[in-house]
Motif scaffolding. Structure first.
Motif, PDB file in Angstrom:
ATOM      1  N   LEU A  14       0.836  -1.195   0.000  1.00  0.00           N
ATOM      2  CA  LEU A  14       0.000   0.000   0.000  1.00  0.00           C
ATOM      3  C   LEU A  14       0.873   1.248   0.000  1.00  0.00           C
ATOM      4  N   ARG A  15       0.523   2.193  -0.868  1.00  0.00           N
ATOM      5  CA  ARG A  15       1.236   3.463  -0.961  1.00  0.00           C
ATOM      6  C   ARG A  15       0.235   4.592  -0.727  1.00  0.00           C
ATOM      7  N   ARG A  16       0.448   5.374   0.338  1.00  0.00           N
ATOM      8  CA  ARG A  16      -0.487   6.419   0.711  1.00  0.00           C
ATOM      9  C   ARG A  16      -0.194   7.720  -0.029  1.00  0.00           C
ATOM     10  N   ALA A  17      -1.247   8.496  -0.253  1.00  0.00           N
ATOM     11  CA  ALA A  17      -1.113   9.752  -0.975  1.00  0.00           C
ATOM     12  C   ALA A  17      -0.080  10.668  -0.325  1.00  0.00           C
ATOM     13  N   SER A  18      -0.048  10.697   0.989  1.00  0.00           N
ATOM     14  CA  SER A  18       0.846  11.604   1.705  1.00  0.00           C
ATOM     15  C   SER A  18       2.314  11.215   1.563  1.00  0.00           C
ATOM     16  N   GLU A 218      -9.854  -5.896  -0.733  1.00  0.00           N
ATOM     17  CA  GLU A 218     -10.007  -7.154  -0.010  1.00  0.00           C
ATOM     18  C   GLU A 218      -8.728  -7.533   0.738  1.00  0.00           C
ATOM     19  N   ASP A 219      -8.875  -7.775   2.040  1.00  0.00           N
ATOM     20  CA  ASP A 219      -7.792  -8.204   2.945  1.00  0.00           C
ATOM     21  C   ASP A 219      -6.740  -7.130   3.200  1.00  0.00           C
ATOM     22  N   SER A 220      -6.956  -5.909   2.687  1.00  0.00           N
ATOM     23  CA  SER A 220      -5.945  -4.864   2.875  1.00  0.00           C
ATOM     24  C   SER A 220      -6.490  -3.572   3.444  1.00  0.00           C
ATOM     25  N   GLY A 221      -7.804  -3.391   3.444  1.00  0.00           N
ATOM     26  CA  GLY A 221      -8.389  -2.220   4.084  1.00  0.00           C
ATOM     27  C   GLY A 221      -8.692  -1.081   3.139  1.00  0.00           C
ATOM     28  N   ARG A 222      -8.812   0.090   3.712  1.00  0.00           N
ATOM     29  CA  ARG A 222      -9.311   1.284   3.034  1.00  0.00           C
ATOM     30  C   ARG A 222      -8.213   1.986   2.244  1.00  0.00           C
ATOM     31  N   LEU A 223      -8.581   2.445   1.034  1.00  0.00           N
ATOM     32  CA  LEU A 223      -7.744   3.315   0.226  1.00  0.00           C
ATOM     33  C   LEU A 223      -8.546   4.567  -0.095  1.00  0.00           C
TER      34      LEU A 223
END
Length: 256
Positions: A14-18, A218-223
């Protein structure tokens, strides 16, 4: 570039916008998913065949002046507003939401991208920024003849599900999609209402980007908007938590 035939270990990064690189100047607010321009990180140059995933906001009356590209397949997807494309091959047009556009840089091309559609259409001056995502993948071979293609696919997107927008893969040849010169890659897009679900393609490399709204992977949460997931071995479900749009690269090869 090498086709992936070996079995990969499933993973989701997962790579977050911030956490993305950012270029912010007076007329441009750009977020980069990979190393780009003055932003360089040796371990973050690409994923699969995708080298650039820039999330750009350009103010009215401004934009990217004429500049060169070479040996790259460049796909532009507008989220809001309109973007004017002009290039050294004589192509010009206004790109807007629901219009897919591809430029093959090949042996070399010059182009500009500006938020000034009134100068081309003769319409009224507007004060709205244009929000678009520009994505680059490598072509199958270097030195091809430069080219350009655009296609209106808004009606297809309204029918729901993941829709192929840009593809060089044989399995999407009969679908409504602009053509890119890479037989191992395809961009799919879905516009989702809250509660709607799509399944990611089963591919060794899948890049999921959320340019607007919020989804659950699925299995990784919210984006949330601006978040991305780099997935080895796809097939997961993506469910909209609110009205959202997702851009999905299906890739069956990676850079050697």
């Amino acid at each position: 570039m090498s086709e992936t035939t070996r079995t990969l270990e499933p993973s989701v990064d997962l790579r977050r916008a911030s956490d993305r690189f950012s270029t912010k100047i007076g007329w441009l607010d750009s977020k980069h998913s990979f190393s780009f321009g003055r932003h360089h990180e040796p371990q973050n140059t690409h994923f699969g065949l995708l080298l650039v995933n820039n999330d750009d906001l350009v103010q009215p009356g401004t934009g990217f002046e004429t500049h060169p590209h070479r040996d790259m397949e460049i796909v532009t997807w507008v989220m809001q507003g309109s973007l004017v494309h002009q290039d050294s091959q004589g192509h010009s047009g206004v790109i807007y939401p629901g219009l897919a556009q591809r430029m093959s840089a090949g042996t070399g091309i010059l182009h500009s991208e500006k938020n000034d559609s009134w100068r081309l259409t003769g319409g009224d001056t507007h004060a709205d920024p244009v929000h678009f995502v520009q994505m680059w993948v490598v072509p199958d071979e270097a030195g091809i003849t430069p080219g350009y293609e655009q296609l209106e696919i808004d009606d297809a997107l309204m029918r729901g599900g993941l829709h192929p927008v840009a593809s060089g893969m044989e399995k999407y040849a009969e679908h409504t999609a602009i053509h890119i010169r890479n037989r191992y890659a395809a961009l799919l897009v879905a516009r989702l209402q809250a509660g709607e679900t799509v399944q990611l393609p089963e591919a060794p490399f899948v890049h999921l980007f959320v340019p607007r709204g919020a989804v659950a992977l699925e299995d990784s949460g919210r984006l949330d908007a601006g978040d991305a997931a780099r997935i080895t071995v796809g097939g997961q479900q993506v469910t909209a938590l609110e009205p959202a749009e997702v851009l999905v690269w299906e890739m069956h090869a990676t850079l050697a």
